[in-house]
Design an enzyme around this catalytic site. Structure first.
Site, mmCIF file in Angstrom:
data_model
loop_
_atom_site.group_PDB
_atom_site.id
_atom_site.type_symbol
_atom_site.label_atom_id
_atom_site.label_comp_id
_atom_site.label_asym_id
_atom_site.label_seq_id
_atom_site.Cartn_x
_atom_site.Cartn_y
_atom_site.Cartn_z
ATOM 1 N N ASP A 16 -0.633 -11.050 -3.555
ATOM 2 C CA ASP A 16 -1.158 -9.638 -4.265
ATOM 3 C C ASP A 16 -2.574 -9.844 -5.010
ATOM 4 O OD1 ASP A 16 -0.999 -6.943 -4.496
ATOM 5 O OD2 ASP A 16 0.613 -7.265 -6.180
ATOM 6 N N GLY A 17 -3.193 -8.610 -5.016
ATOM 7 C CA GLY A 17 -4.332 -8.389 -5.965
ATOM 8 C C GLY A 17 -5.504 -8.420 -5.380
ATOM 9 N N TRP A 21 -9.171 -7.462 -7.201
ATOM 10 C CA TRP A 21 -10.299 -8.363 -7.108
ATOM 11 C C TRP A 21 -11.432 -7.956 -6.872
ATOM 12 C CZ3 TRP A 21 -13.292 -11.160 -3.630
ATOM 13 C CH2 TRP A 21 -13.754 -12.118 -4.063
ATOM 14 N N ARG A 29 -12.542 -2.722 -1.151
ATOM 15 C CA ARG A 29 -10.990 -3.618 -1.162
ATOM 16 C C ARG A 29 -10.977 -4.499 0.007
ATOM 17 N NH1 ARG A 29 -6.816 -1.473 -3.674
ATOM 18 N NH2 ARG A 29 -5.463 -2.423 -2.050
ATOM 19 N N HIS A 33 -9.545 -8.456 0.713
ATOM 20 C CA HIS A 33 -8.830 -9.034 1.856
ATOM 21 C C HIS A 33 -9.609 -9.960 2.612
ATOM 22 C CE1 HIS A 33 -6.150 -5.737 1.073
ATOM 23 N NE2 HIS A 33 -6.836 -4.980 1.362
ATOM 24 N N ASP A 63 5.889 -0.797 3.976
ATOM 25 C CA ASP A 63 5.327 0.351 3.017
ATOM 26 C C ASP A 63 4.097 0.427 3.002
ATOM 27 O OD1 ASP A 63 7.856 1.548 2.195
ATOM 28 O OD2 ASP A 63 8.152 -0.188 0.834
ATOM 29 N N TRP A 65 1.687 0.739 5.215
ATOM 30 C CA TRP A 65 1.398 1.633 6.426
ATOM 31 C C TRP A 65 0.823 3.140 5.202
ATOM 32 C CZ3 TRP A 65 0.284 0.739 10.823
ATOM 33 C CH2 TRP A 65 1.035 -0.398 11.930
ATOM 34 N N LEU A 127 4.825 -28.134 9.181
ATOM 35 C CA LEU A 127 4.921 -26.864 8.187
ATOM 36 C C LEU A 127 5.273 -25.900 9.125
ATOM 37 C CD1 LEU A 127 4.210 -25.767 5.650
ATOM 38 C CD2 LEU A 127 2.061 -25.142 6.452
ATOM 39 N N ARG A 168 4.417 -14.956 -6.887
ATOM 40 C CA ARG A 168 3.586 -13.729 -6.648
ATOM 41 C C ARG A 168 2.286 -13.832 -7.633
ATOM 42 N NH1 ARG A 168 5.577 -7.539 -5.550
ATOM 43 N NH2 ARG A 168 3.269 -6.632 -5.573
ATOM 44 N N ARG A 174 7.481 -8.103 -9.376
ATOM 45 C CA ARG A 174 8.539 -7.424 -8.648
ATOM 46 C C ARG A 174 8.432 -7.916 -7.030
ATOM 47 N NH1 ARG A 174 4.873 -3.263 -9.952
ATOM 48 N NH2 ARG A 174 3.116 -3.123 -8.377
HETATM 49 C C1 IPE Z 1 3.524 -6.226 -1.574
HETATM 50 O O1 IPE Z 1 2.102 -5.812 -2.171
HETATM 51 C C2 IPE Z 1 3.018 -6.390 -0.116
HETATM 52 C C3 IPE Z 1 2.213 -7.595 0.107
HETATM 53 C C4 IPE Z 1 1.530 -8.598 -0.611
HETATM 54 C C5 IPE Z 1 1.792 -7.590 1.840
HETATM 55 P P1 IPE Z 1 2.080 -4.441 -2.697
HETATM 56 O O2 IPE Z 1 0.644 -4.615 -3.325
HETATM 57 O O3 IPE Z 1 1.931 -3.399 -1.510
HETATM 58 O O4 IPE Z 1 3.304 -3.955 -3.478
HETATM 59 P P2 IPE Z 1 3.321 -2.785 -4.871
HETATM 60 O O5 IPE Z 1 3.058 -1.517 -4.271
HETATM 61 O O6 IPE Z 1 2.302 -3.441 -5.720
HETATM 62 O O7 IPE Z 1 4.740 -3.000 -4.997
HETATM 63 C C1 IPE Z 2 -2.670 -7.548 -1.437
HETATM 64 O O1 IPE Z 2 -3.453 -6.980 -2.071
HETATM 65 C C2 IPE Z 2 -2.691 -7.518 0.440
HETATM 66 C C3 IPE Z 2 -1.822 -6.376 0.670
HETATM 67 C C4 IPE Z 2 -1.047 -5.704 0.125
HETATM 68 C C5 IPE Z 2 -2.071 -6.290 2.332
HETATM 69 P P1 IPE Z 2 -3.484 -5.550 -2.388
HETATM 70 O O2 IPE Z 2 -4.279 -4.828 -1.392
HETATM 71 O O3 IPE Z 2 -2.158 -5.015 -2.464
HETATM 72 O O4 IPE Z 2 -4.400 -5.587 -3.890
HETATM 73 P P2 IPE Z 2 -4.143 -4.786 -5.258
HETATM 74 O O5 IPE Z 2 -2.641 -4.927 -5.614
HETATM 75 O O6 IPE Z 2 -4.445 -3.423 -4.775
HETATM 76 O O7 IPE Z 2 -5.147 -5.326 -6.129
HETATM 77 MG MG MG Z 3 -0.914 -4.953 -4.593
#
Ligand code: IPE
Ligand code: IPE
Ligand code: MG
Length: 229
Positions: A16-17, A21, A29, A33, A63, A65, A127, A168, A174
């Site tokens: 996440d993030g 970033w 964004r 990725h 979610d 999507w 692995l 995470r 969460r």
């Molecule tokens: C969870 O991250 C899904 C993935 C890392 C692939 P999200 O960024 O989608 O989750 P929420 O919306 O913050 O809960």
């Molecule tokens: C995680 O990063 C990648 C996916 C959920 C696909 P995010 O895209 O959720 O990044 P933030 O949380 O918006 O920073």
């Molecule tokens: Mg996120």
């Protein structure tokens, strides 16, 4: 076919993030990725040396999507590129690549690539790398029940191994519908770094902390058992 066992811990990572970033740097964004895909390469390479036998990565949730179409398409393009570029290396490194989640809503060519990569790496025994795509833990549990799972052993077989440590990144604390059943006794490590900035030493520190914890699984630690009278 019985599930082969992979020596080592089962570590799950919610990647996440990426978006924040990139946005903090004034970049789109998708640049986050792209940088995140480099972190995946780093983690997969480092995992066996860190004592990890199974690594489950949350790449795209059911979610997700809800995100803009071009972000979703960009994520799938990156995922396809990862498989094309890494398949040979994964095979040579003894990595068994698997995708968990629904496949019926993914683009056909991506599903074919997933199947090819899984087949090419199926002999890996060093692995087990599981990538969660169009994944929802609630849905996975419902599907297991619908396919006849009635007890712990059959849910375990349908879902996968229990998680030892869940990491995470990005400061969120969460599960976002990830491995709900499998995390029943998982330890959690919520890191403040964004996924693109996660390093091998960051994971090593999380694992050192994990190994120092006292996992009791509901029991009293033997050293602390004392007479009640
Ligand atoms: C969870 O991250 C899904 C993935 C890392 C692939 P999200 O960024 O989608 O989750 P929420 O919306 O913050 O809960
Ligand atoms: C995680 O990063 C990648 C996916 C959920 C696909 P995010 O895209 O959720 O990044 P933030 O949380 O918006 O920073
Ligand atoms: Mg996120």
């Amino acid at each position: 076919m019985p599930e082969r066992s992979f020596d080592g811990l089962h570590v799950a990572m919610i990647m996440d993030g990426n978006g924040r970033w990139a946005q903090a740097r004034g970049w789109p964004r998708l640049a986050g990725h792209r940088a995140g895909a480099e972190t995946v390469r780093r983690m997969v390479e480092a995992a066996p040396g860190l004592g990890i036998g199974t690594l489950t990565l949350y790449a795209f949730s059911a979610d997700n999507w809800k995100r803009p179409q071009d972000e979703v398409a960009g994520l799938f393009r990156l995922f396809a590129r990862y498989m094309r570029q890494e398949a040979d290396k994964l095979r040579r490194q003894g990595v068994k690549f698997e995708v968990i989640g629904r496949r019926d809503r993914l683009p056909g060519p991506l599903v074919s690539l997933i199947e090819e990569t899984e087949a090419a790496t199926s002999a890996g025994s060093r692995l087990r790398l599981r990538v969660a795509v169009d994944y929802s833990s609630r849905e996975a549990i419902l599907r297991a029940a619908a396919s006849g799972a009635r007890d712990r052993a059959s849910f375990h077989a349908a879902l996968g191994p229990d998680v030892d440590l869940l990491i995470r990144t990005s400061g969120e604390q969460r599960l976002s519908d990830f491995l709900l059943w499998e995390c029943a006794y998982a330890e959690f490590s919520f890191l403040d770094v964004a996924w693109p900035d996660l390093t091998e030493s960051g994971v090593r520190a999380a694992l050192d902390d994990f190994r120092a914890r006292d996992r009791r699984f509901g029991a009293v630690h033997p050293a602390r058992v004392q007479a009640l009278r």
